[in-house]
Design a protein around this motif. Structure first.
Motif, PDB file in Angstrom:
ATOM      1  N   UNK A   1      -7.660   8.638  16.464  1.00 24.45           N
ATOM      2  CA  UNK A   1      -6.254   9.052  16.429  1.00 24.45           C
ATOM      3  C   UNK A   1      -5.486   8.422  17.579  1.00 24.45           C
ATOM      4  N   UNK A   2      -6.111   8.387  18.765  1.00 21.80           N
ATOM      5  CA  UNK A   2      -5.446   7.821  19.938  1.00 21.80           C
ATOM      6  C   UNK A   2      -5.168   6.340  19.756  1.00 21.80           C
ATOM      7  N   UNK A   3      -6.047   5.647  19.067  1.00 24.26           N
ATOM      8  CA  UNK A   3      -5.860   4.216  18.851  1.00 24.26           C
ATOM      9  C   UNK A   3      -4.693   3.952  17.904  1.00 24.26           C
ATOM     10  N   UNK A   4      -4.567   4.792  16.861  1.00 30.35           N
ATOM     11  CA  UNK A   4      -3.527   4.560  15.859  1.00 30.35           C
ATOM     12  C   UNK A   4      -2.166   5.076  16.283  1.00 30.35           C
ATOM     13  N   UNK A   5      -2.144   6.158  17.056  1.00 28.37           N
ATOM     14  CA  UNK A   5      -0.869   6.778  17.427  1.00 28.37           C
ATOM     15  C   UNK A   5      -0.856   7.079  18.920  1.00 28.37           C
ATOM     16  N   UNK A   6       0.174   6.604  19.588  1.00 26.52           N
ATOM     17  CA  UNK A   6       0.286   6.823  21.024  1.00 26.52           C
ATOM     18  C   UNK A   6       0.916   8.144  21.383  1.00 26.52           C
ATOM     19  N   UNK A   7       0.663   9.173  20.599  1.00 24.84           N
ATOM     20  CA  UNK A   7       1.167  10.523  20.872  1.00 24.84           C
ATOM     21  C   UNK A   7       0.007  11.500  20.718  1.00 24.84           C
ATOM     22  N   UNK A   8       0.033  12.587  21.476  1.00 26.37           N
ATOM     23  CA  UNK A   8      -1.030  13.580  21.383  1.00 26.37           C
ATOM     24  C   UNK A   8      -0.854  14.450  20.154  1.00 26.37           C
ATOM     25  N   UNK A   9      -1.964  14.700  19.471  1.00 25.55           N
ATOM     26  CA  UNK A   9      -1.962  15.603  18.328  1.00 25.55           C
ATOM     27  C   UNK A   9      -2.872  16.779  18.672  1.00 25.55           C
ATOM     28  N   UNK A  10      -2.285  17.957  18.845  1.00 26.08           N
ATOM     29  CA  UNK A  10      -3.033  19.127  19.300  1.00 26.08           C
ATOM     30  C   UNK A  10      -2.792  20.308  18.353  1.00 26.08           C
ATOM     31  N   UNK A  11      -3.539  20.376  17.263  1.00 34.34           N
ATOM     32  CA  UNK A  11      -3.383  21.488  16.318  1.00 34.34           C
ATOM     33  C   UNK A  11      -3.895  22.795  16.907  1.00 34.34           C
ATOM     34  N   UNK A  12      -3.433  23.897  16.348  1.00 30.73           N
ATOM     35  CA  UNK A  12      -3.874  25.223  16.783  1.00 30.73           C
ATOM     36  C   UNK A  12      -4.258  26.041  15.554  1.00 30.73           C
ATOM     37  N   UNK A  13      -5.078  27.066  15.806  1.00 27.30           N
ATOM     38  CA  UNK A  13      -5.438  27.990  14.724  1.00 27.30           C
ATOM     39  C   UNK A  13      -5.139  29.406  15.170  1.00 27.30           C
TER      40      UNK A  13
END
Length: 251
Positions: free
Chosen positions: A126-138
């Motif tokens: 994910x970090x390689x494809x998108x230069x933004x953090x993706x932080x899902x929650x449950x």
């Protein structure tokens, strides 16, 4: 390891020679060898070997259940090394079992946080494809997983692949289960996002109500597509699609 150089490529056994094809090394040949199977099963000197074989067999079975559970996702995201890498990871998690004796250690859900960060495609992330953090929650109370896709400009923040015109986000949430028929994950997807122009913040939500004692793990994927006459086609072999276990929620 001997290599096969002739025009005729063999597979199988001829006398004491065993012919095979390795995915990266090509055609190989080796002589029959090793310890007799019956001796491994009975000789006290091979007790450690039997214990290792038993635990690795258990790990392979657990990894197979995870693959069954995620089967629909694996078709899009997994590479041809994922199966072995996942089995190896499950085997390491088993070794964290401090309750059972060697040879009888199992996958304990309290150790499942070690799944976090597993890449289903080792050539991408994910970090390689998108230069933004993706932080899902449950949220266990609401029974819902949430992923906020931040605002981004593909021209600056996305690895632009040759031929790709759009990208798509996948959010999946699943109950960690070692049942013979594990429950399928709940999946939601974004729309096809053009790789030009600013994409405004977007929220994906996947409902999953589970027992309070169940472990839940969250997966995020990014896949690339090419638009032709209004139809979206995955890039050939999807070599850079990324899917990661981004979080494991333990009660």
């Amino acid at each position: 390891m001997a290599k096969q150089e002739s025009l005729i490529k063999f597979r199988g056994k001829v006398g004491d020679l065993s012919f095979s094809k390795h995915r990266s090394r090509g055609y190989e040949v080796r002589m029959k060898g090793g310890v007799d199977k019956a001796r491994i099963q009975t000789d006290p000197n091979f007790q450690r070997t039997r214990e290792n074989m038993a635990e690795f067999g258990t790990a392979a079975g657990t990894a197979k259940l995870l693959r069954i559970q995620l089967n629909n996702l694996l078709r899009t995201f997994a590479d041809n090394t994922m199966r072995n890498r996942l089995t190896s990871l499950i085997h390491r998690i088993q070794k964290s079992d401090s309750a059972n004796a060697r040879g009888e250690r199992i996958f304990l859900e309290e150790n499942s946080t070690m799944l976090k960060g597993f890449e289903f495609n080792q050539a991408s992330s994910l970090k390689m494809l998108l230069g933004e953090k993706l932080e899902p929650t449950y949220d266990r109370t609401a029974g819902e997983a949430t992923l906020i896709i931040p605002e981004f400009n593909p021209q600056n923040d996305v690895m632009l692949l040759n031929g790709a015109t759009h990208m798509l986000f996948t959010l999946a949430v699943a109950e960690l289960s070692t049942d013979e028929v594990p429950p399928r994950p709940v999946m939601v997807r974004s729309g096809y996002i053009p790789l030009i122009g600013v994409h405004v913040e977007e929220t994906l939500q996947a409902p999953l109500v589970v027992d309070a004692a169940k472990v839940v793990y969250i997966i995020v994927g990014i896949s690339m597509y090419q638009e032709v006459n209004g139809e979206f086609y995955p890039l050939k072999n999807n070599p850079y699609n990324a899917m990661t276990i981004v979080d494991v929620d333990i009660p």
